[in-house]
Design an enzyme around this catalytic site. Sequence first.
Site, PDB file in Angstrom:
ATOM      1  N   ARG A 158      -0.836   1.653  94.077  1.00 41.26           N
ATOM      2  CA  ARG A 158      -0.713   1.371  95.733  1.00 41.26           C
ATOM      3  C   ARG A 158       0.978   1.980  95.250  1.00 41.26           C
ATOM      4  O   ARG A 158       1.967   1.013  95.173  1.00 41.26           O
ATOM      5  CB  ARG A 158      -1.172   0.307  96.065  1.00 41.26           C
ATOM      6  CG  ARG A 158      -0.477   0.198  97.645  1.00 41.26           C
ATOM      7  CD  ARG A 158      -1.318  -1.175  98.444  1.00 41.26           C
ATOM      8  NE  ARG A 158      -0.344  -2.447  97.891  1.00 41.26           N
ATOM      9  CZ  ARG A 158      -0.547  -3.402  98.124  1.00 41.26           C
ATOM     10  NH1 ARG A 158      -1.091  -3.435  99.877  1.00 41.26           N
ATOM     11  NH2 ARG A 158       0.350  -4.740  98.177  1.00 41.26           N
ATOM     12  N   ASP A 440       3.763 -12.644  99.404  1.00 38.50           N
ATOM     13  CA  ASP A 440       4.026 -11.688  98.344  1.00 38.50           C
ATOM     14  C   ASP A 440       5.061 -11.137 100.122  1.00 38.50           C
ATOM     15  O   ASP A 440       4.932 -11.547 100.499  1.00 38.50           O
ATOM     16  CB  ASP A 440       3.246 -10.482  98.207  1.00 38.50           C
ATOM     17  CG  ASP A 440       2.089 -10.171  99.091  1.00 38.50           C
ATOM     18  OD1 ASP A 440       1.836 -10.495 100.292  1.00 38.50           O
ATOM     19  OD2 ASP A 440       1.513  -9.174  98.803  1.00 38.50           O
TER      20      ASP A 440
HETATM   21  C1  LIG Z   1      -0.920  -9.051 101.019  1.00 37.44           C
HETATM   22  C2  LIG Z   1      -1.177  -8.302 100.372  1.00 37.44           C
HETATM   23  O1  LIG Z   1      -0.889  -6.595  99.561  1.00 37.44           O
HETATM   24  S1  LIG Z   1      -1.433  -8.704  98.606  1.00 37.44           S
HETATM   25  C3  LIG Z   1      -2.165  -7.669  97.170  1.00 37.44           C
HETATM   26  C4  LIG Z   1      -0.265  -8.014  96.738  1.00 37.44           C
HETATM   27  N1  LIG Z   1      -0.404  -9.032  96.219  1.00 37.44           N
HETATM   28  C5  LIG Z   1      -0.816  -9.717  94.514  1.00 37.44           C
HETATM   29  O2  LIG Z   1      -1.572  -8.382  93.906  1.00 37.44           O
HETATM   30  C6  LIG Z   1      -0.594 -10.664  93.744  1.00 37.44           C
HETATM   31  C7  LIG Z   1      -1.087 -10.708  93.019  1.00 37.44           C
HETATM   32  N2  LIG Z   1      -1.225 -12.170  92.107  1.00 37.44           N
HETATM   33  C8  LIG Z   1      -0.632 -12.772  91.841  1.00 37.44           C
HETATM   34  O3  LIG Z   1       0.681 -11.940  91.657  1.00 37.44           O
HETATM   35  C9  LIG Z   1      -0.542 -14.338  90.937  1.00 37.44           C
HETATM   36  O4  LIG Z   1      -1.842 -14.378  90.935  1.00 37.44           O
HETATM   37  C10 LIG Z   1       1.123 -15.562  91.929  1.00 37.44           C
HETATM   38  C11 LIG Z   1       1.656 -14.901  91.677  1.00 37.44           C
HETATM   39  C12 LIG Z   1       0.223 -15.691  92.695  1.00 37.44           C
HETATM   40  C13 LIG Z   1       0.193 -16.581  90.665  1.00 37.44           C
HETATM   41  O5  LIG Z   1       0.659 -15.618  89.343  1.00 37.44           O
HETATM   42  P1  LIG Z   1       0.676 -16.918  87.898  1.00 37.44           P
HETATM   43  O6  LIG Z   1       1.915 -18.619  88.709  1.00 37.44           O
HETATM   44  O7  LIG Z   1       1.486 -16.472  86.872  1.00 37.44           O
HETATM   45  O8  LIG Z   1      -0.151 -17.167  87.783  1.00 37.44           O
HETATM   46  P2  LIG Z   1      -0.714 -18.152  87.171  1.00 37.44           P
HETATM   47  O9  LIG Z   1       0.244 -19.048  86.269  1.00 37.44           O
HETATM   48  O10 LIG Z   1      -1.997 -18.943  87.099  1.00 37.44           O
HETATM   49  O11 LIG Z   1      -1.350 -17.447  85.980  1.00 37.44           O
HETATM   50  C14 LIG Z   1      -2.402 -17.463  84.929  1.00 37.44           C
HETATM   51  C15 LIG Z   1      -2.287 -16.035  83.751  1.00 37.44           C
HETATM   52  O12 LIG Z   1      -3.538 -15.330  84.479  1.00 37.44           O
HETATM   53  C16 LIG Z   1      -2.550 -14.344  84.934  1.00 37.44           C
HETATM   54  N3  LIG Z   1      -2.304 -13.247  86.235  1.00 37.44           N
HETATM   55  C17 LIG Z   1      -2.401 -14.895  87.599  1.00 37.44           C
HETATM   56  N4  LIG Z   1      -2.449 -13.170  88.254  1.00 37.44           N
HETATM   57  C18 LIG Z   1      -2.922 -12.317  88.009  1.00 37.44           C
HETATM   58  C19 LIG Z   1      -2.872 -11.293  88.838  1.00 37.44           C
HETATM   59  N5  LIG Z   1      -3.560 -10.936  89.991  1.00 37.44           N
HETATM   60  N6  LIG Z   1      -3.331 -10.045  87.562  1.00 37.44           N
HETATM   61  C20 LIG Z   1      -3.665  -9.904  86.611  1.00 37.44           C
HETATM   62  N7  LIG Z   1      -3.263 -11.203  85.651  1.00 37.44           N
HETATM   63  C21 LIG Z   1      -3.396 -12.044  86.444  1.00 37.44           C
HETATM   64  C22 LIG Z   1      -1.026 -14.556  83.895  1.00 37.44           C
HETATM   65  O13 LIG Z   1      -0.578 -13.534  83.733  1.00 37.44           O
HETATM   66  C23 LIG Z   1      -1.702 -15.402  83.289  1.00 37.44           C
HETATM   67  O14 LIG Z   1      -1.588 -15.020  82.146  1.00 37.44           O
HETATM   68  P3  LIG Z   1      -1.634 -15.632  80.632  1.00 37.44           P
HETATM   69  O15 LIG Z   1      -2.559 -16.876  80.819  1.00 37.44           O
HETATM   70  O16 LIG Z   1      -2.012 -14.172  80.026  1.00 37.44           O
HETATM   71  O17 LIG Z   1      -0.239 -16.155  80.506  1.00 37.44           O
HETATM   72  O1  LIG Z   2      -1.852  -5.548 101.691  1.00 39.26           O
HETATM   73  C1  LIG Z   2      -2.346  -6.535 102.190  1.00 39.26           C
HETATM   74  C2  LIG Z   2      -1.925  -7.211 103.548  1.00 39.26           C
HETATM   75  O2  LIG Z   2      -3.115  -7.681 103.618  1.00 39.26           O
HETATM   76  O3  LIG Z   2      -1.249  -6.994 104.062  1.00 39.26           O
HETATM   77 MG   LIG Z   3       0.348  -5.532 102.660  1.00 39.58          MG
END
Ligand SMILES: CC(=O)SCCNC(=O)CCNC(=O)[C@H](O)C(C)(C)COP(=O)(O)OP(=O)(O)OC[C@H]1O[C@@H](n2cnc3c(N)ncnc32)[C@H](O)[C@@H]1OP(=O)(O)O
Ligand SMILES: O=CC(=O)O
Ligand SMILES: [Mg+2]
Length: 537
Positions: A158, A440
């Site tokens: 994206r 986010d």
């Molecule tokens: C409205 C929108 O656009 S939604 C789409 C955009 N938003 C996103 O993509 C958010 C994705 N998610 C994240 O960024 C994260 O999950 C967060 C920030 C919410 C939480 O992250 P953290 O606090 O690091 O979570 P946590 O400590 O429980 O992570 C545990 C493990 O999972 C991994 N992890 C957590 N979320 C993700 C993810 N989305 N992708 C890959 N790995 C992940 C961490 O890197 C960590 O790895 P490790 O054990 O090897 O060190």
């Molecule tokens: O990108 C996704 C959203 O919910 O915003």
């Molecule tokens: Mg969005």
Amino acid sequence: MCSANCLRRRAHPSTSEEGRPLKTSAILSVRKVAEREKKWLEKEQQARYDAGELPSFDPATAPIRNDEWTCASIPEVIADRRVEITGPVERKMIINALNCGAKMFMADFEDSLAPTWENIVRGQINLRDAVNGTISYEDKARNKVYKLNDKTAVLLVRPRGWHLPEAHIEIDGEPATGALVDFALYFYHNHATFRAKHKQSGPFFYLPKMQHSREAAVWNAVFERAQDTLGVPRGSIRATVLIETLPAVFQMHEILYELRNHSAGLNCGRWDYIFSFIKTVRAHGDRLLPDRVQVGMTQHFLKSYTELLIQTCHKRGVHAMGGMAAQIPIRDNKLANDRATALVRADKLREVLAGHDGTWAAHPGLISVVLDVFNENMPGPNQVHVKREDVSVSNGDLLQMPKGVRTLEGLRLNTRVGIQYLAAWLSGTGSVPLYNLMEDAATAEISRVQNWQWIKYGAVLDGELVPTTVTKELFHRVLGEEMARVEREVGSEKFVNGRYQEAAKLFAKQCLTENLDDFLTLDAYRYIVRIVPGSRL
Ligand SMILES: CC(=O)SCCNC(=O)CCNC(=O)[C@H](O)C(C)(C)COP(=O)(O)OP(=O)(O)OC[C@H]1O[C@@H](n2cnc3c(N)ncnc32)[C@H](O)[C@@H]1OP(=O)(O)O
Ligand SMILES: O=CC(=O)O
Ligand SMILES: [Mg+2]
């Protein structure tokens, strides 16, 4: 039936009349077309809404909505997208996401990434290594090495939305367009490997924050130009468009039509959609939303939007993707974790039963929960055959105000979350866990515009003993108290060393401004730019 050219002319009557064809012969002119379209959206479309109009279906494009046509057929490698994990283009997270058991991984330069130059460039390097299969990461502190499994998720990328410039690349004395930088670097470096690996299909993209099919036409021109330039067959690129602005929900057939040879469907980007709802009706003081936590997917306007999206996609033969539940695993509290998991499960069950072909997950710990729901309720690779002809959605349905209350705690939470998110973003992190939810750019935008709306129109708060109106003075008091609370919660050291004060100043400015700014991140971008070529930004 109207010919394709006839439909195109009707869809964009001004385009051909004014002799401004959207198909361009150079990337530079694509950039200029994109800029022109952006100005049109800001100056003309929004100006009409500010004068009292509400978004609606465009009579000029009725033939596109009513005629029988379908998008190009779905490539096999993306036929089954039941669970897509999302996350920023950070090295370790990319490996974790590709390995987590999800079908797809949406690698994000947008809502979940703070677009520092370093994040952008490292993100491209990380993705190139991921596509090549050579990506690895060593966490020295934990003595852990990360490598790809044999079986990994399929990658979707994206790019940023059209609104964000890339200040570190200058073209003709102007900052480049972030969306085009992200797309072009990724496509250039990965198209060959990607296509060799996936039976001549790909690369795959998600396109954010679109407001009108004119933007889809620009993207289509970009895809054609990029494919032609590098000798890649047209139609190899496939893109899923996020329907995450209020105007775009009235343009879904038109958007698919413009991208019909490059489409992989639509996605319900619920968080930006709620943000856009408030932004679009910013001049309509009678349209104040309730507390952010109450604007859930079962509210009529959101239910109507998702159902119409499913009907539209399936009529055109492409995927209708669900969105993101904000709950994430809570490690230190089993009861709270069970509750959060149940909320995610319920959200996904609603989606699969409505007819979605897949959905998003924010965290690897949620993949099995989401997979189970889709596996139990969707036996085939997708349910594009479920046409949802029973769905009938009107302007009124899409614009119905959500029910709920406006509270002081809502104002406080918006403020607390907005500031902490912004402090993280200014420090280079674009998605964070706050109060056990994923936050986010899109969720933070809701906090900002909701505060702005309540202050601007003096929302009267529910549940207060003494009648209480949201004023600038009340907001200042809340801001001070919430900053003190944030300091207590994160600890003085982190608070002093972090960018909380700057974030509070910026957030307050954005909430108190007379005329709503389009994007929080556009203002905040000035604070993370390392080099300003020509100091033009
Ligand atoms: C409205 C929108 O656009 S939604 C789409 C955009 N938003 C996103 O993509 C958010 C994705 N998610 C994240 O960024 C994260 O999950 C967060 C920030 C919410 C939480 O992250 P953290 O606090 O690091 O979570 P946590 O400590 O429980 O992570 C545990 C493990 O999972 C991994 N992890 C957590 N979320 C993700 C993810 N989305 N992708 C890959 N790995 C992940 C961490 O890197 C960590 O790895 P490790 O054990 O090897 O060190
Ligand atoms: O990108 C996704 C959203 O919910 O915003
Ligand atoms: Mg969005």
